[in-house]
Design a protein around this motif. Structure first.
Motif, mmCIF file in Angstrom:
data_model
loop_
_atom_site.group_PDB
_atom_site.id
_atom_site.type_symbol
_atom_site.label_atom_id
_atom_site.label_comp_id
_atom_site.label_asym_id
_atom_site.label_seq_id
_atom_site.Cartn_x
_atom_site.Cartn_y
_atom_site.Cartn_z
ATOM 1 N N ALA A 158 -0.508 83.592 27.488
ATOM 2 C CA ALA A 158 -0.252 84.481 26.454
ATOM 3 C C ALA A 158 -0.741 86.061 26.683
ATOM 4 N N THR A 190 7.956 78.528 23.668
ATOM 5 C CA THR A 190 7.613 77.228 23.939
ATOM 6 C C THR A 190 8.547 76.072 23.531
ATOM 7 N N PRO A 230 2.975 88.497 22.511
ATOM 8 C CA PRO A 230 2.688 87.077 22.470
ATOM 9 C C PRO A 230 2.723 86.200 21.072
ATOM 10 N N ALA A 281 9.055 83.667 30.197
ATOM 11 C CA ALA A 281 8.117 82.902 29.322
ATOM 12 C C ALA A 281 8.796 81.531 29.243
ATOM 13 N N ALA A 319 3.373 78.509 28.041
ATOM 14 C CA ALA A 319 3.405 80.028 27.509
ATOM 15 C C ALA A 319 2.095 80.254 26.821
ATOM 16 N N ALA A 320 1.636 79.424 26.171
ATOM 17 C CA ALA A 320 0.175 79.499 25.327
ATOM 18 C C ALA A 320 -0.972 79.853 26.437
ATOM 19 N N ALA A 328 -0.938 80.304 19.078
ATOM 20 C CA ALA A 328 -0.895 81.431 19.809
ATOM 21 C C ALA A 328 -0.582 82.826 18.673
ATOM 22 N N VAL A 340 5.436 84.002 22.314
ATOM 23 C CA VAL A 340 4.835 82.439 22.831
ATOM 24 C C VAL A 340 5.549 81.398 22.099
#
Length: 466
Positions: free
Chosen positions: A235, A249, A241, A37, A231-232, A86, A245
């Motif tokens: 998710a 991020t 997540p 991620a 990444a979001a 997220a 996330v």
């Protein structure tokens, strides 16, 4: 209550919540952990532009490093906002999900539509730019059809990795990120040992005021951070997540910023300022200055090609994720909601075909002017989901929805959201009047698509009650 008065969004799909099993449990589908991620975020932020960035900002002097610092604060604030959103709603779709949940269907559709346009036009631009680096290794620019074929191959190889399944997407992203960061870190860190302050040139070489110079440099650097949402947006394919996330991020954005800052500083210190301004390959010049010889151009071209291919791999996945989320809610054609091996294959296919058509048009038109205008438009369309997502965070904070937090945390989140909003507005301003004008036309075209999809959805639901 939703501002638009539309039908409230359905409860999260059980397949998209962290506690549920992955939608596809075959050996070809695998959820992303923190390393992959993070690589997705870093790989999508850093494409091939970094290899020309030091020369682009050199005319402003070392004050451009200050602009980098200001922008980094804004980008990390935006990354923190995506992490908080997220954690609140960890479904696939990112800004689309956040905008729709806060403001209703129409805002969600605009976020999805704008983001989708951004991805497939940007993919075409990346492929065309990658051909320039490929030409250093293999002469392909001698004929436009050879160059066009090379650009199409560069687009379709990452698409094939996506068709193979999320397991292969993650593997390609991780490997390409490692391979492209090796030469970048060589210059970013190794260049500090060859640093010569006499090469830096004046602090403000633009001749304008300090604020004017920072703003002018920032206008060039603004779009270096597009991709913080990676990444979001994915998710639903990330393990845990709600926790992963946000961490991926922030780590990915901070890592990209560190590479940008150190790389630019090292090039500034190893290549003389007057030579850097005219350089067409600043990282090549830096490598040659550090180690001698003339192999820097070949090495940097290879690193840039790997960088762009990895970037295309990640952006191809993202180009399908947002339409997938919108299609599940009836706001995009239902075909976009089909998944195979953890990847929305219809979305990938449609996106790569559109990008390929745009690429062919670029080479057959005989002029890159129209293509360049479209690329500039994406710098505006990319900010629409950012603004809507940031507005969603402000909406939740002011309305008091979601989990209860103490006043200190509320104040901190409010300040972060305000900084992210300012950063997003700065992105819009940096796009320029022409890009904003053209981008608004693209958004209005999306309104017509929304009208058709909303009407079909209403008809499918049947007549409303009394």
């Amino acid at each position: 209550m939703h501002v638009t008065g539309t039908v409230p969004p359905p409860a999260p799909d059980p397949q998209e919540t962290p506690a549920a099993p992955a939608p596809d449990t075959t050996r070809h589908a695998r959820r992303f952990g923190l390393p992959v991620a993070t690589a997705l975020v870093m790989g999508n932020i850093i494409g091939g532009g970094i290899f020309l960035l030091p020369a682009s900002v050199a005319p402003f002097g070392t004050i451009s490093l200050l602009a980098f610092g200001v922008l980094t604060v804004g980008a990390i604030a935006l990354a923190l906002v995506f992490g908080r959103l997220a954690a609140r709603d960890p479904r696939t779709g990112g800004p689309y999900v956040y905008a729709r949940e806060a403001f209703g269907d129409f805002a969600g559709f605009l976020a999805a539509w704008a983001y989708w346009i951004t991805t497939w036009v940007s993919n075409a631009a990346l492929a065309v730019a990658a051909v320039g680096y490929l030409d250093v290794l293999i002469p392909v620019n001698d004929h436009r059809w050879t160059a066009c074929l090379a650009a199409l191959v560069i687009q379709w190889l990452p698409a094939l990795a996506n068709f193979a399944g999320s397991r292969y997407v993650g593997a390609v992203q991780l490997v390409s990120t490692v391979l492209k960061f090796a030469p970048l870190l060589l210059v970013a860190v190794g260049g500090l040992f060859f640093f010569d302050a006499d090469n830096l040139g004046p602090f403000n070489a633009s001749g304008s005021s300090g604020i004017g110079a920072v703003s002018a440099a920032a206008a060039i650097l603004l779009f270096s951070y597009l991709g913080v949402e990676s990444a979001a947006v994915s998710a639903g394919e990330v393990k845990d997540p709600r926790r992963t996330v946000g961490r991926a991020t922030v780590i990915g954005t901070a890592g990209a910023a560190l590479v940008y800052l150190l790389g630019t500083l090292s090039v500034f210190g190893t290549v003389a300022h007057d030579r850097l301004i005219a350089s067409a390959a600043p990282f090549s010049d830096a490598v040659n200055a550090m180690f001698g010889g003339a192999w820097g151009g070949w090495a940097v071209a290879l690193a840039a090609l790997v960088s762009m291919t990895g970037c295309l791999n990640g952006w191809t996945l993202l180009s399908a994720q947002t339409p997938y989320a919108a299609a599940k809610d009836g706001l995009f054609p239902a075909a976009f909601a089909r998944k195979r091996r953890g990847v929305p294959t219809v979305g990938v296919g449609v996106t790569v075909v559109l990008a390929s058509l745009l690429t062919v048009y670029n080479y057959t038109s005989g002029s890159a002017k129209v293509f360049e205008v479209l690329v500039l438009v994406t710098t505006f369309t990319a900010t629409v989901p950012y603004l809507l997502a940031t507005a969603a965070q402000l909406f939740h904070l002011v309305s008091g929805q979601g989990e209860k937090v103490d006043r200190a945390r509320l104040a901190r989140d409010g300040v972060i959201a305000a900084v992210a909003a300012a950063f997003s507005l700065w992105l819009v301003a940096g796009a320029g009047y022409a890009a904003v004008y053209q981008g608004v036309l693209f958004l209005f075209a999306g309104v017509l698509v929304y009208a058709v999809m909303a009407a079909r959805r209403r008809r499918a639901e049947g007549p409303a009650g009394p």
